[in-house]
Design a protein around this motif. Structure first.
Motif, mmCIF file in Angstrom:
data_model
loop_
_atom_site.group_PDB
_atom_site.id
_atom_site.type_symbol
_atom_site.label_atom_id
_atom_site.label_comp_id
_atom_site.label_asym_id
_atom_site.label_seq_id
_atom_site.Cartn_x
_atom_site.Cartn_y
_atom_site.Cartn_z
ATOM 1 N N TRP A 123 0.834 -1.203 0.000
ATOM 2 C CA TRP A 123 0.000 0.000 0.000
ATOM 3 C C TRP A 123 0.878 1.267 0.000
ATOM 4 O O TRP A 123 0.716 2.154 -0.842
ATOM 5 C CB TRP A 123 -0.894 0.017 1.245
ATOM 6 C CG TRP A 123 -2.260 -0.528 1.060
ATOM 7 C CD1 TRP A 123 -2.727 -1.750 1.473
ATOM 8 C CD2 TRP A 123 -3.376 0.115 0.434
ATOM 9 N NE1 TRP A 123 -4.049 -1.884 1.147
ATOM 10 C CE2 TRP A 123 -4.476 -0.755 0.509
ATOM 11 C CE3 TRP A 123 -3.547 1.356 -0.184
ATOM 12 C CZ2 TRP A 123 -5.717 -0.445 -0.006
ATOM 13 C CZ3 TRP A 123 -4.796 1.677 -0.693
ATOM 14 C CH2 TRP A 123 -5.862 0.777 -0.609
ATOM 15 N N VAL A 127 1.541 4.149 -3.128
ATOM 16 C CA VAL A 127 1.327 5.605 -3.022
ATOM 17 C C VAL A 127 2.615 6.346 -3.399
ATOM 18 O O VAL A 127 2.591 7.304 -4.174
ATOM 19 C CB VAL A 127 0.861 6.000 -1.597
ATOM 20 C CG1 VAL A 127 0.847 7.519 -1.428
ATOM 21 C CG2 VAL A 127 -0.528 5.424 -1.311
ATOM 22 N N THR A 141 -7.087 6.585 -0.911
ATOM 23 C CA THR A 141 -6.873 5.164 -0.608
ATOM 24 C C THR A 141 -8.110 4.646 0.116
ATOM 25 O O THR A 141 -8.463 5.140 1.188
ATOM 26 C CB THR A 141 -5.620 4.966 0.267
ATOM 27 O OG1 THR A 141 -5.706 5.810 1.417
ATOM 28 C CG2 THR A 141 -4.355 5.292 -0.511
ATOM 29 N N ILE A 143 -9.216 1.796 2.069
ATOM 30 C CA ILE A 143 -8.478 0.727 2.752
ATOM 31 C C ILE A 143 -9.386 -0.262 3.502
ATOM 32 O O ILE A 143 -10.483 0.085 3.905
ATOM 33 C CB ILE A 143 -7.458 1.323 3.755
ATOM 34 C CG1 ILE A 143 -8.156 2.159 4.848
ATOM 35 C CG2 ILE A 143 -6.404 2.157 3.022
ATOM 36 C CD1 ILE A 143 -7.267 2.585 5.998
ATOM 37 N N ILE A 156 -0.164 3.899 6.302
ATOM 38 C CA ILE A 156 -0.976 4.686 5.357
ATOM 39 C C ILE A 156 -0.878 6.169 5.714
ATOM 40 O O ILE A 156 -0.707 7.030 4.850
ATOM 41 C CB ILE A 156 -2.461 4.233 5.391
ATOM 42 C CG1 ILE A 156 -2.605 2.724 5.128
ATOM 43 C CG2 ILE A 156 -3.315 5.060 4.413
ATOM 44 C CD1 ILE A 156 -2.297 2.268 3.726
#
Length: 288
Positions: A123, A127, A141, A143, A156
């Motif tokens: 993840w 990005v 995002t 998630i 994140i």
């Protein structure tokens, strides 16, 4: 001789009929997706808003494979043992966004409860890769809950997407039936933690037509507001296959308008509410 009465399934109401996607931008993107075998949820999920979103330069990409470790009753994604992690995926997604000239990208994933980090390394790397290759592209995002682990959520938060979204999906009473391995309060805690760690914009989505009452929907909106959520999307649940939960009710456009009004009165920055709304609908407008 007695004849069996066979009731046909309830036909979809006219407000759920979708215009076929058209337009030059859509045609160009469709061609690129096919040519380079790009994996967008828009196409693989046959989203009703694909033409409109692609016309706006918005697209949604799913990372970490297409097999989920969870088996939610509403979701069309396959359940089972996921494939190995593709460490080149961050670069592939970033390249897809560049080829398609996407202005606003939504990234989502299956649940990867099988991985020690639940997929958060991929993840974060995705990005970063998108930012390197597409410095002008903004990001949302969408998630999973990462089992509520703050350590995983921090990965994140560190890469600071413009919007971080996590869907509550349904009202408290129906959560066990609809989301099976997920918990209502855990999702609220995830959303609240994201906001409290200083994220610019948080977002969540609800599907209607699974047997919830108006009172329960309004309570869910209050709960999301208490979790400091900024943006809410509300749409009609549609059954992906006969094995999935049936649609109990088709909610009228007027009722969706009512929920939108209530959401705005509660103080959400954006409320997208309508039969064809999906969590990425008008995503590019949810940044500001």
């Amino acid at each position: 001789m007695a004849t069996e009465s066979v009731f046909p399934p309830t036909p979809k109401p006219k407000w759920l009929r979708v215009k076929l996607p058209v337009g030059q931008k859509y045609t160009e993107l469709r061609g690129l997706v096919d040519k380079y075998k790009l994996n967008t949820i828009c196409a693989s999920g046959s989203c009703p808003n694909m033409g409109e979103c692609w016309g706006e330069g918005t697209a949604t990409f799913m990372i970490l494979g297409n097999i989920c470790t969870r088996s939610c009753g509403f979701c069309g994604v396959k359940t089972g043992r996921p494939e190995n992690v593709d460490w080149e995926e961050p670069e592939k997604v970033a390249r897809s966004i560049k080829i398609m000239n996407i202005k606003h990208a939504v990234i989502t994933s299956v649940d990867r409860d099988d991985l020690k980090d639940m997929g958060t390394i991929i993840w974060a790397e995705t990005v970063k890769a998108i930012r390197r290759m597409n410095p002008k592209t903004t990001l949302e995002t969408l998630i999973p809950d990462f089992q509520g682990s703050e350590k995983h959520l921090d990965k994140i938060i560190e890469v600071a997407p413009e919007v971080v979204s996590h869907n509550i999906e349904t009202v408290r009473r129906l959560t066990r039936e609809v989301r099976i391995q997920a918990k209502y309060d855990k999702s609220l805690a995830v959303l609240k933690y994201l906001k409290e760690q200083g994220l610019n914009r948080t977002k969540s989505g609800i599907m209607l037509g699974l047997g919830e009452t108006e009172e329960e929907v309004i309570q869910t909106l209050h709960d999301l507001k208490d979790a400091k959520v900024d943006v809410v999307t509300i749409g009609q649940y549609l059954q992906p296959s006969k094995k999935h939960l049936p649609v109990k009710e088709f909610i009228t456009p007027e009722q969706f308008e009512k929920y939108e009004k209530i959401g705005k009165e509660l103080g959400f920055i954006h409320v997208e509410s309508g039969p064809l709304v999906r969590s990425s609908y008008h995503a590019e407008k949810h940044i500001h």
